[in-house]
Motif scaffolding. Sequence first.
Motif, PDB file in Angstrom:
ATOM      1  N   VAL A  53       0.806  -1.204   0.130  1.00 29.47           N
ATOM      2  CA  VAL A  53      -0.123   0.072   0.056  1.00 29.47           C
ATOM      3  C   VAL A  53       0.886   1.324  -0.008  1.00 29.47           C
ATOM      4  O   VAL A  53       1.563   1.554   0.885  1.00 29.47           O
ATOM      5  CB  VAL A  53      -1.089   0.138   1.159  1.00 29.47           C
ATOM      6  CG1 VAL A  53      -1.870   1.402   1.170  1.00 29.47           C
ATOM      7  CG2 VAL A  53      -1.696  -1.331   1.168  1.00 29.47           C
ATOM      8  N   THR A  54       0.801   2.114  -1.011  1.00 34.24           N
ATOM      9  CA  THR A  54       1.802   3.221  -1.139  1.00 34.24           C
ATOM     10  C   THR A  54       0.745   4.291  -0.186  1.00 34.24           C
ATOM     11  O   THR A  54      -0.356   4.292  -0.092  1.00 34.24           O
ATOM     12  CB  THR A  54       1.861   3.677  -2.499  1.00 34.24           C
ATOM     13  OG1 THR A  54       0.579   4.141  -3.159  1.00 34.24           O
ATOM     14  CG2 THR A  54       2.418   2.596  -3.473  1.00 34.24           C
TER      15      THR A  54
ATOM     16  N   ALA B 223       0.863   4.854   2.754  1.00 38.68           N
ATOM     17  CA  ALA B 223       0.132   4.178   4.160  1.00 38.68           C
ATOM     18  C   ALA B 223       0.492   4.701   5.487  1.00 38.68           C
ATOM     19  O   ALA B 223       0.153   4.324   6.266  1.00 38.68           O
ATOM     20  CB  ALA B 223       0.550   2.760   4.040  1.00 38.68           C
ATOM     21  N   SER B 224       0.936   5.830   5.415  1.00 42.44           N
ATOM     22  CA  SER B 224       1.433   6.717   6.728  1.00 42.44           C
ATOM     23  C   SER B 224       0.431   7.636   7.264  1.00 42.44           C
ATOM     24  O   SER B 224       0.534   8.173   8.194  1.00 42.44           O
ATOM     25  CB  SER B 224       2.849   7.233   6.855  1.00 42.44           C
ATOM     26  OG  SER B 224       2.896   8.336   5.803  1.00 42.44           O
TER      27      SER B 224
ATOM     28  N   GLY C  54      -4.714   5.703   3.221  1.00 39.97           N
ATOM     29  CA  GLY C  54      -3.833   4.509   3.123  1.00 39.97           C
ATOM     30  C   GLY C  54      -3.466   3.785   4.585  1.00 39.97           C
ATOM     31  O   GLY C  54      -3.272   2.816   4.532  1.00 39.97           O
ATOM     32  N   THR C  55      -3.533   4.385   5.639  1.00 42.65           N
ATOM     33  CA  THR C  55      -3.464   4.031   6.725  1.00 42.65           C
ATOM     34  C   THR C  55      -4.533   2.941   6.942  1.00 42.65           C
ATOM     35  O   THR C  55      -4.331   1.857   7.619  1.00 42.65           O
ATOM     36  CB  THR C  55      -3.115   5.018   8.037  1.00 42.65           C
ATOM     37  OG1 THR C  55      -2.226   5.575   7.897  1.00 42.65           O
ATOM     38  CG2 THR C  55      -3.245   4.416   9.195  1.00 42.65           C
TER      39      THR C  55
ATOM     40  N   THR D  42      -6.374   1.640   4.907  1.00 49.95           N
ATOM     41  CA  THR D  42      -6.394   0.340   4.220  1.00 49.95           C
ATOM     42  C   THR D  42      -5.389  -0.666   4.768  1.00 49.95           C
ATOM     43  O   THR D  42      -5.674  -1.816   4.798  1.00 49.95           O
ATOM     44  CB  THR D  42      -5.988   0.999   2.707  1.00 49.95           C
ATOM     45  OG1 THR D  42      -7.058   1.767   2.247  1.00 49.95           O
ATOM     46  CG2 THR D  42      -5.950  -0.293   1.630  1.00 49.95           C
ATOM     47  N   ALA D  43      -4.247  -0.214   5.155  1.00 52.87           N
ATOM     48  CA  ALA D  43      -3.310  -0.984   5.585  1.00 52.87           C
ATOM     49  C   ALA D  43      -3.598  -1.784   6.705  1.00 52.87           C
ATOM     50  O   ALA D  43      -3.571  -2.999   7.273  1.00 52.87           O
ATOM     51  CB  ALA D  43      -2.075  -0.482   6.016  1.00 52.87           C
TER      52      ALA D  43
ATOM     53  N   VAL E 260       1.128  -7.117   5.004  1.00 57.56           N
ATOM     54  CA  VAL E 260       1.046  -5.565   4.385  1.00 57.56           C
ATOM     55  C   VAL E 260       2.456  -4.781   4.491  1.00 57.56           C
ATOM     56  O   VAL E 260       2.941  -4.942   5.536  1.00 57.56           O
ATOM     57  CB  VAL E 260       0.073  -4.902   5.379  1.00 57.56           C
ATOM     58  CG1 VAL E 260       0.145  -3.373   4.570  1.00 57.56           C
ATOM     59  CG2 VAL E 260      -1.252  -5.365   5.172  1.00 57.56           C
TER      60      VAL E 260
ATOM     61  N   MET F 241       3.872  -1.331   4.151  1.00 60.55           N
ATOM     62  CA  MET F 241       3.715   0.046   4.001  1.00 60.55           C
ATOM     63  C   MET F 241       4.634   0.695   3.298  1.00 60.55           C
ATOM     64  O   MET F 241       5.792   0.919   3.702  1.00 60.55           O
ATOM     65  CB  MET F 241       3.225   0.726   5.210  1.00 60.55           C
ATOM     66  CG  MET F 241       2.152   0.001   6.128  1.00 60.55           C
ATOM     67  SD  MET F 241       2.461   0.542   7.680  1.00 60.55           S
ATOM     68  CE  MET F 241       2.324   2.430   7.667  1.00 60.55           C
TER      69      MET F 241
ATOM     70  N   ASN G  76      -2.051   4.219  -3.962  1.00 61.88           N
ATOM     71  CA  ASN G  76      -2.908   4.766  -2.992  1.00 61.88           C
ATOM     72  C   ASN G  76      -2.224   6.529  -3.069  1.00 61.88           C
ATOM     73  O   ASN G  76      -3.140   7.491  -3.080  1.00 61.88           O
ATOM     74  CB  ASN G  76      -3.071   4.243  -1.965  1.00 61.88           C
ATOM     75  CG  ASN G  76      -3.623   5.264  -0.868  1.00 61.88           C
ATOM     76  OD1 ASN G  76      -4.855   5.828  -0.847  1.00 61.88           O
ATOM     77  ND2 ASN G  76      -2.918   5.909  -0.028  1.00 61.88           N
TER      78      ASN G  76
ATOM     79  N   ALA H 258     -11.828   4.658   2.749  1.00 57.84           N
ATOM     80  CA  ALA H 258     -10.978   3.308   2.547  1.00 57.84           C
ATOM     81  C   ALA H 258     -11.890   2.149   2.257  1.00 57.84           C
ATOM     82  O   ALA H 258     -10.991   1.321   1.630  1.00 57.84           O
ATOM     83  CB  ALA H 258     -10.109   3.035   3.561  1.00 57.84           C
TER      84      ALA H 258
END
Length: 332
Positions: free
Chosen positions: A34-35, A37-38, A42-43, A45-46, A56, A58, A115, A263
């Motif tokens: 997942v790009t 994801a921070s 994105g977070t 989704t992860a 996963v 991240m 993402n 998400a």
Amino acid sequence: MWIFGRKGASGFSASSTAEEVAQDIDASGLTAIVTGASSGIGTETARVLALRGARVIMAVRNVESGKEVKENIIKEIPNAKIDVMELDLSCMSSVRKFASDYNSLALPLNILINNAGVLPYSFMLSNDNIELQFATNHLGHYLLTNLLLDNMKKTARDSQKEGRIVNVSSKGYQLAYPEGICFDKINDRTSYVNYRSYGQSKLANILHANELTRRFKEEGVQITANSLHPGVITTNILRHLGFVGGIFKWLSNYVNKSIPQGAATTCYVALHPQVKGVSGEYFADCNIAKTSEVAKDAELAKKLWDFSLDATLSNPIGRYFHLMYPTRLKRD
């Protein structure tokens, strides 16, 4: 305006959350990247993929922020299989390093979620001297996908499980320049309009998924590629804007979603069995949605693919030459 409670054919609606759409799905044995994801969707989704048992990765620009998110997810989900790797999508050398490092781990790859995105207020160039939104939102993901495709193909073949590529686009693709993709003006500062450029990059996300689908079908590859609109969510994508301006004013005609709701469509397209075998579609609110004719343009998608391939050549002189003079660069 969206009616939040109205369910579509999938049984989900704009008010559905990521956890709800992934409920009862067993993702153990799957590996996902997942790009971005921070933060934001994105977070979430992860987190939901990890909650359902997926391993996963991240892929984040800010590793420290990524590690904090990872720690928070593990506090909630002690058995979560989650890792953090550095990826700056605006920098092609970073994309290449990430892909090389990932492939060297000999991990499989079932799901790639493109993402991450940016929305700067003013004209900015990437590390490779390409307009930042096009470089980050499209070219970085295009290059990343290409560099990971062999892994995804092998994983699908060995596991006999369908691979899925998910491009997080936006309804904002409709704000693209009238030409759709301005191939000869990507780096034209004088004609730059931030929300038009954003729309252009989001249109590119849709066209990219469509062209991937065409190629996968030709090859007989067991991988799907789809794009989606997550909804209108206030996230870090607005961090470069002093004032959201025209694009947010336009988007605010629609009902804002929470991050868990935002998400949901990503998790639905990435995990749900209803989406098995579905490719080259555009989703919104966890249902297939209509797009404009330009987003369906197969010739434009092919042209974008060739343009992007040339723009991501390892030779920076070749990249620069093609961006300035796209019609002059001969292809083998």
